[in-house]
Design an enzyme around this catalytic site. Structure first.
Site, PDB file in Angstrom:
ATOM      1  N   HIS A   1     -13.875 -12.413 -70.940  1.00 31.98           N
ATOM      2  CA  HIS A   1     -13.539 -10.782 -72.337  1.00 31.98           C
ATOM      3  C   HIS A   1     -14.227 -12.333 -73.866  1.00 31.98           C
ATOM      4  O   HIS A   1     -13.063 -11.913 -74.996  1.00 31.98           O
ATOM      5  CB  HIS A   1     -12.127 -11.345 -72.665  1.00 31.98           C
ATOM      6  CG  HIS A   1     -10.926 -10.744 -71.573  1.00 31.98           C
ATOM      7  ND1 HIS A   1      -9.493 -10.853 -71.306  1.00 31.98           N
ATOM      8  CD2 HIS A   1     -11.534  -8.886 -70.645  1.00 31.98           C
ATOM      9  CE1 HIS A   1      -9.102  -9.886 -69.920  1.00 31.98           C
ATOM     10  NE2 HIS A   1     -10.533  -9.433 -70.288  1.00 31.98           N
TER      11      HIS A   1
ATOM     12  N   ALA B   1       2.262 -19.180 -60.568  1.00 34.27           N
ATOM     13  CA  ALA B   1       3.673 -19.807 -61.378  1.00 34.27           C
ATOM     14  C   ALA B   1       4.183 -18.236 -60.938  1.00 34.27           C
ATOM     15  O   ALA B   1       6.086 -18.803 -60.973  1.00 34.27           O
ATOM     16  CB  ALA B   1       4.150 -19.823 -62.351  1.00 34.27           C
TER      17      ALA B   1
ATOM     18  N   CYS C   1     -28.094  -8.297 -86.579  1.00 39.37           N
ATOM     19  CA  CYS C   1     -28.574  -9.114 -84.864  1.00 39.37           C
ATOM     20  C   CYS C   1     -29.716  -9.245 -85.510  1.00 39.37           C
ATOM     21  O   CYS C   1     -30.299  -8.480 -86.369  1.00 39.37           O
ATOM     22  CB  CYS C   1     -28.750  -8.813 -83.765  1.00 39.37           C
ATOM     23  SG  CYS C   1     -29.459  -8.699 -82.321  1.00 39.37           S
TER      24      CYS C   1
ATOM     25  N   CYS D   1     -27.007  -5.526 -78.694  1.00 40.08           N
ATOM     26  CA  CYS D   1     -27.833  -5.498 -77.392  1.00 40.08           C
ATOM     27  C   CYS D   1     -27.297  -6.968 -77.156  1.00 40.08           C
ATOM     28  O   CYS D   1     -27.747  -7.228 -75.969  1.00 40.08           O
ATOM     29  CB  CYS D   1     -28.801  -6.181 -77.766  1.00 40.08           C
ATOM     30  SG  CYS D   1     -29.299  -7.645 -79.347  1.00 40.08           S
TER      31      CYS D   1
ATOM     32  N   CYS E   1     -23.847  -9.475 -80.573  1.00 38.47           N
ATOM     33  CA  CYS E   1     -24.021  -7.674 -81.060  1.00 38.47           C
ATOM     34  C   CYS E   1     -23.564  -6.969 -80.480  1.00 38.47           C
ATOM     35  O   CYS E   1     -23.362  -6.998 -79.243  1.00 38.47           O
ATOM     36  CB  CYS E   1     -26.122  -8.234 -80.885  1.00 38.47           C
ATOM     37  SG  CYS E   1     -26.853  -6.571 -81.349  1.00 38.47           S
TER      38      CYS E   1
HETATM   39  N1  APR Z   1       0.052 -22.553 -63.990  1.00 34.07           N
HETATM   40  C1  APR Z   1      -0.013 -20.894 -63.169  1.00 34.07           C
HETATM   41  N2  APR Z   1       0.047 -20.370 -63.435  1.00 34.07           N
HETATM   42  C2  APR Z   1       0.730 -19.873 -64.593  1.00 34.07           C
HETATM   43  C3  APR Z   1       0.827 -21.124 -65.671  1.00 34.07           C
HETATM   44  C4  APR Z   1       0.363 -22.595 -64.578  1.00 34.07           C
HETATM   45  N3  APR Z   1       0.085 -23.864 -65.349  1.00 34.07           N
HETATM   46  N4  APR Z   1       1.492 -21.233 -66.774  1.00 34.07           N
HETATM   47  C5  APR Z   1       1.237 -19.825 -66.744  1.00 34.07           C
HETATM   48  N5  APR Z   1       0.656 -19.235 -65.254  1.00 34.07           N
HETATM   49  C6  APR Z   1       0.813 -17.444 -65.108  1.00 34.07           C
HETATM   50  C7  APR Z   1       2.321 -17.563 -65.802  1.00 34.07           C
HETATM   51  O1  APR Z   1       3.204 -16.577 -64.955  1.00 34.07           O
HETATM   52  C8  APR Z   1       1.669 -15.889 -65.870  1.00 34.07           C
HETATM   53  O2  APR Z   1       2.234 -14.964 -64.173  1.00 34.07           O
HETATM   54  O3  APR Z   1      -0.188 -17.341 -65.155  1.00 34.07           O
HETATM   55  C9  APR Z   1       0.010 -16.282 -65.733  1.00 34.07           C
HETATM   56  C10 APR Z   1      -0.766 -15.357 -67.367  1.00 34.07           C
HETATM   57  O4  APR Z   1      -0.314 -14.303 -67.107  1.00 34.07           O
HETATM   58  P1  APR Z   1      -0.793 -13.684 -68.651  1.00 34.07           P
HETATM   59  O5  APR Z   1       0.182 -14.211 -69.251  1.00 34.07           O
HETATM   60  O6  APR Z   1      -0.410 -12.025 -68.979  1.00 34.07           O
HETATM   61  O7  APR Z   1      -2.305 -14.110 -69.042  1.00 34.07           O
HETATM   62  P2  APR Z   1      -3.889 -13.215 -68.032  1.00 34.07           P
HETATM   63  O8  APR Z   1      -3.679 -12.674 -67.093  1.00 34.07           O
HETATM   64  O9  APR Z   1      -5.047 -14.295 -69.038  1.00 34.07           O
HETATM   65  O10 APR Z   1      -4.128 -11.481 -68.916  1.00 34.07           O
HETATM   66  C11 APR Z   1      -4.547 -11.338 -69.147  1.00 34.07           C
HETATM   67  O11 APR Z   1      -4.562 -10.066 -71.135  1.00 34.07           O
HETATM   68  O12 APR Z   1      -3.752 -10.571 -73.542  1.00 34.07           O
HETATM   69  C12 APR Z   1      -4.694 -10.486 -72.810  1.00 34.07           C
HETATM   70  O13 APR Z   1      -6.906 -10.477 -73.514  1.00 34.07           O
HETATM   71  C13 APR Z   1      -5.915 -11.413 -72.864  1.00 34.07           C
HETATM   72  O14 APR Z   1      -6.943 -12.040 -71.147  1.00 34.07           O
HETATM   73  C14 APR Z   1      -6.173 -12.054 -71.777  1.00 34.07           C
HETATM   74  C15 APR Z   1      -5.842 -10.801 -70.124  1.00 34.07           C
END
Ligand code: APR
Length: 264
Positions: A126, A229, A161, A137, A134
């Site tokens: 991401h 988690a 760019c 490209c 850019c």
């Molecule tokens: N250790 C393990 N798990 C954890 C911890 C930790 N210290 N802290 C949080 N979590 C878990 C949360 O319970 C959740 O299930 O990590 C997960 C994070 O999920 P999201 O908040 O949805 O993050 P992510 O999966 O990276 O989101 C994906 O969504 O908003 C967009 O572009 C953004 O890249 C992001 C994408």
């Protein structure tokens, strides 16, 4: 959990091409909130999530206005992210790379902490808050390669760019924005090639990233391990072989120590 740590260490030590996939959960112990966890940014502010869904659309409609809004906004996460440091979870993955076990890390995070921790083979799925890109490209730039304030003052936004004259935006990939084709292709190749996938700190609900574990499962040779988690759709649908339910900052270093014991 002890048994699962040992089991994961065995799988990782026996792998020939291990990759890791990470999400915002690996950075929460560095003080950066995730999105959908109990203290997540979207969990606490659904309006912020709705606005985020329109960001890329606003950019494509009027890049100049989008840039002006960004450069004149009173608050910015930029400064906040710059002061954050990698935690034990980031460092544990770098150690697995230095041991020659982890071949690639694909992250959804834009916080740059894997790079700061020293990860070499890194795909920022991401993008990164610290870079510009850019949209024609895919050339990436450090933010300071453009004098954005000067472009603003001279009413010369958006940046263009130097290679292809395409419009330049921040590297972070917005909802609805295509994943840059170079990163998308490399990530698919890594998911197809791996025989071990370690998925850390992601709710696995955002596509196309959440498709990568399914690609590895489809090939049928990879062991897929989650460290999270809470259970995710990957857990519930049996895409992952097992989940180690815990904090990445504790579980990943414990796995690395167990791998070291196996390799003595
Ligand atoms: N250790 C393990 N798990 C954890 C911890 C930790 N210290 N802290 C949080 N979590 C878990 C949360 O319970 C959740 O299930 O990590 C997960 C994070 O999920 P999201 O908040 O949805 O993050 P992510 O999966 O990276 O989101 C994906 O969504 O908003 C967009 O572009 C953004 O890249 C992001 C994408």
């Amino acid at each position: 959990m002890e048994g699962l740590i040992e089991r994961a260490a065995r799988h990782i030590a026996d792998s020939s091409y291990a990759i890791a996939l990470t999400g915002a959960g690996i950075s929460t112990e560095s003080g950066i909130p995730d999105f959908r966890g109990p203290q997540g940014v979207w969990t606490k502010n659904p309006e912020a999530e709705r606005r985020a869904y329109q960001g890329y659309q606003r950019f494509m409609q009027d890049p100049k206005a989008w840039w002006r809004e960004r450069l004149t906004a009173s608050t910015s996460a930029l400064g906040e992210l710059r002061v954050r440091e990698p935690n034990a979870g980031h460092h544990a993955l770098v150690e697995l790379e230095k041991m020659g076990i982890l071949k690639c890390l694909i992250t959804q995070n834009v916080d740059g902490l894997h790079e700061k921790a020293g990860m070499q083979s890194l795909l920022e799925y991401h993008g990164s808050f610290a870079k510009l890109r850019c949209i024609e490209c895919n050339a990436r730039f450090r933010r300071d390669e453009f004098d954005l304030e000067d472009l603003l003052q001279k009413d010369q936004l958006p940046p263009h760019c130097p290679h292809c004259k395409g419009i330049v935006k921040t590297d972070g990939v917005g909802f609805g924005e295509p994943i840059p084709s170079d990163v998308a292709q490399s990530s698919l190749e890594e998911a197809w090639r791996c025989d071990l996938m370690l998925i850390c700190g992601t709710s696995a609900v955002v596509y196309p990233f959440a498709n990568l574990p399914r690609v590895a499962r489809q090939k049928g040779e990879a062991t897929i391990i989650e460290v999270n988690a809470e259970p995710t759709p990957l857990t519930q649908e049996g895409i992952s072989d097992y989940i180690i339910d815990g904090q990445t900052g504790e579980v990943l270093p414990a796995i690395v120590e167990a791998v070291k014991r196996l390799r003595r």
